[in-house]
Design a protein around this motif. Structure first.
Motif, short mmCIF file in Angstrom:
data_model
loop_
_atom_site.label_atom_id
_atom_site.label_comp_id
_atom_site.label_asym_id
_atom_site.label_seq_id
_atom_site.Cartn_x
_atom_site.Cartn_y
_atom_site.Cartn_z
N GLY A 58 0.80 -1.22 0.00
CA GLY A 58 0.00 0.00 0.00
C GLY A 58 0.83 1.27 0.00
N GLY A 59 2.17 1.14 -0.04
CA GLY A 59 3.02 2.32 0.01
C GLY A 59 3.23 3.01 -1.32
N ARG A 60 3.01 2.30 -2.43
CA ARG A 60 3.23 2.86 -3.76
C ARG A 60 1.92 2.83 -4.53
N HIS A 61 1.62 3.92 -5.20
CA HIS A 61 0.42 3.99 -6.03
C HIS A 61 0.79 4.51 -7.40
N LEU A 62 0.36 3.80 -8.43
CA LEU A 62 0.62 4.18 -9.81
C LEU A 62 -0.66 4.71 -10.42
N ASP A 63 -0.68 5.98 -10.76
CA ASP A 63 -1.83 6.62 -11.40
C ASP A 63 -1.72 6.37 -12.90
N ARG A 64 -2.63 5.58 -13.43
CA ARG A 64 -2.62 5.25 -14.86
C ARG A 64 -3.38 6.27 -15.70
N GLY A 65 -3.81 7.34 -15.07
CA GLY A 65 -4.46 8.41 -15.82
C GLY A 65 -5.91 8.14 -16.16
N ARG A 66 -6.60 7.37 -15.33
CA ARG A 66 -8.01 7.08 -15.60
C ARG A 66 -8.82 8.37 -15.57
N PRO A 67 -9.68 8.57 -16.56
CA PRO A 67 -10.52 9.78 -16.56
C PRO A 67 -11.67 9.64 -15.57
N LEU A 68 -12.21 10.76 -15.14
CA LEU A 68 -13.33 10.76 -14.21
C LEU A 68 -14.54 10.04 -14.80
N GLU A 69 -14.66 10.03 -16.12
CA GLU A 69 -15.79 9.36 -16.77
C GLU A 69 -15.90 7.88 -16.38
N LEU A 70 -14.77 7.24 -16.05
CA LEU A 70 -14.80 5.82 -15.67
C LEU A 70 -15.51 5.58 -14.34
N TYR A 71 -15.76 6.63 -13.59
CA TYR A 71 -16.36 6.49 -12.26
C TYR A 71 -17.81 6.99 -12.20
N THR A 72 -18.44 7.22 -13.35
CA THR A 72 -19.78 7.82 -13.35
C THR A 72 -20.92 6.81 -13.37
N ASP A 73 -20.62 5.53 -13.31
CA ASP A 73 -21.66 4.52 -13.36
C ASP A 73 -21.46 3.53 -12.22
N PRO A 74 -22.30 3.65 -11.18
CA PRO A 74 -23.41 4.56 -10.96
C PRO A 74 -22.95 5.83 -10.22
N MET A 75 -23.87 6.78 -10.11
CA MET A 75 -23.69 7.95 -9.25
C MET A 75 -24.78 7.90 -8.19
N TYR A 76 -24.37 7.98 -6.93
CA TYR A 76 -25.34 8.00 -5.84
C TYR A 76 -25.68 9.45 -5.51
N ARG B 154 -16.21 2.65 -6.23
CA ARG B 154 -14.97 2.57 -7.02
C ARG B 154 -14.22 3.88 -7.00
N HIS B 155 -14.95 4.99 -7.03
CA HIS B 155 -14.35 6.31 -6.95
C HIS B 155 -13.68 6.48 -5.58
N LEU B 156 -14.37 6.06 -4.52
CA LEU B 156 -13.79 6.11 -3.17
C LEU B 156 -12.52 5.27 -3.09
N ASP B 157 -12.56 4.06 -3.67
CA ASP B 157 -11.39 3.18 -3.66
C ASP B 157 -10.19 3.85 -4.32
N ALA B 158 -10.42 4.50 -5.47
CA ALA B 158 -9.33 5.16 -6.19
C ALA B 158 -8.77 6.32 -5.37
N LEU B 159 -9.65 7.13 -4.78
CA LEU B 159 -9.19 8.25 -3.95
C LEU B 159 -8.39 7.74 -2.75
N GLU B 160 -8.92 6.71 -2.08
CA GLU B 160 -8.26 6.19 -0.89
C GLU B 160 -6.88 5.61 -1.22
N ALA B 161 -6.77 4.83 -2.30
CA ALA B 161 -5.49 4.24 -2.67
C ALA B 161 -4.45 5.32 -2.96
#
Length: 198
Positions: A14-32, A120-127
């Protein structure tokens, strides 16, 4: 969709995180979102039966449906037209860009509002926030555009606690989050998470 966008981003420690450049659009399904009728948790998703996305940017124009499991409320959204062109939404901020409703997952943090569309959006932010070493393959993705207060090492503990609160909010679909009160319309562009160009 490029395979490298779907690969894991965090090492086992959990010490290293690689940002692959995923766009925000990948996290829009679903939106609560907060249901406009009963204030329970509702969900905004692409309308069923649509063909697969060819490009990420298409999600800004695709018809959406809002449904609430608590009261049965439903709404549909379609992109406006200007001449022969569709007018897509602008993603970002603590409100659903399609229906203009407050996001369910939002909480105060460091004098700002931390928000997410879904788990999934929370997971990405947390990582990304939890990592002590952050690397970027494509720096113009969602994580590369986060505001400095989220990425600051000195704020890590507070932001991770806020993410924990958001996870608890997600677990309780019946109680409207306190941060969602007081704004029923989308916020100004200056309040959005992501800086231009988008």
């Amino acid at each position: 969709m490029p395979d490298d966008l779907l690969m894991a981003d965090t090492d086992e420690t959990g010490g290293r995180h690689l940002d692959r450049g995923r766009p925000l659009e990948l996290y829009t399904d679903p939106m609560y979102v907060v249901c406009p009728k009963c204030e329970s948790r509702a969900v905004s998703v692409p309308r069923p039966g649509l063909p697969e996305l060819r490009y990420y940017s298409e999600s800004r124009f695709r018809p959406r449906r809002l449904t609430c499991g608590a009261c049965g409320a439903t709404r549909d959204w379609t992109a406006a037209r200007e001449g022969n062109a569709l007018v897509g939404v602008r993603l970002g901020g603590p409100d659903d860009p399609f229906f203009g409703l407050p996001l369910w997952l939002q909480t105060p943090c460091r004098g700002e509002v931390l928000w997410a569309y879904n788990e999934r959006h929370l997971d990405a932010l947390e990582a990304h926030v939890a990592a002590t070493l952050r690397e970027h393959v494509r720096p113009m993705g969602m994580l590369g555009r986060l505001p400095a207060w989220i990425k600051a090492a000195g704020n890590r503990e507070d932001v991770l606690k806020a993410i924990g609160r958001l996870r608890a909010q997600h677990a309780d679909p019946g109680e409207r989050p306190a941060a969602a009160y007081g704004h029923e319309t989308p916020r100004r562009t200056a309040d959005l998470y992501f800086r231009e160009p988008y």
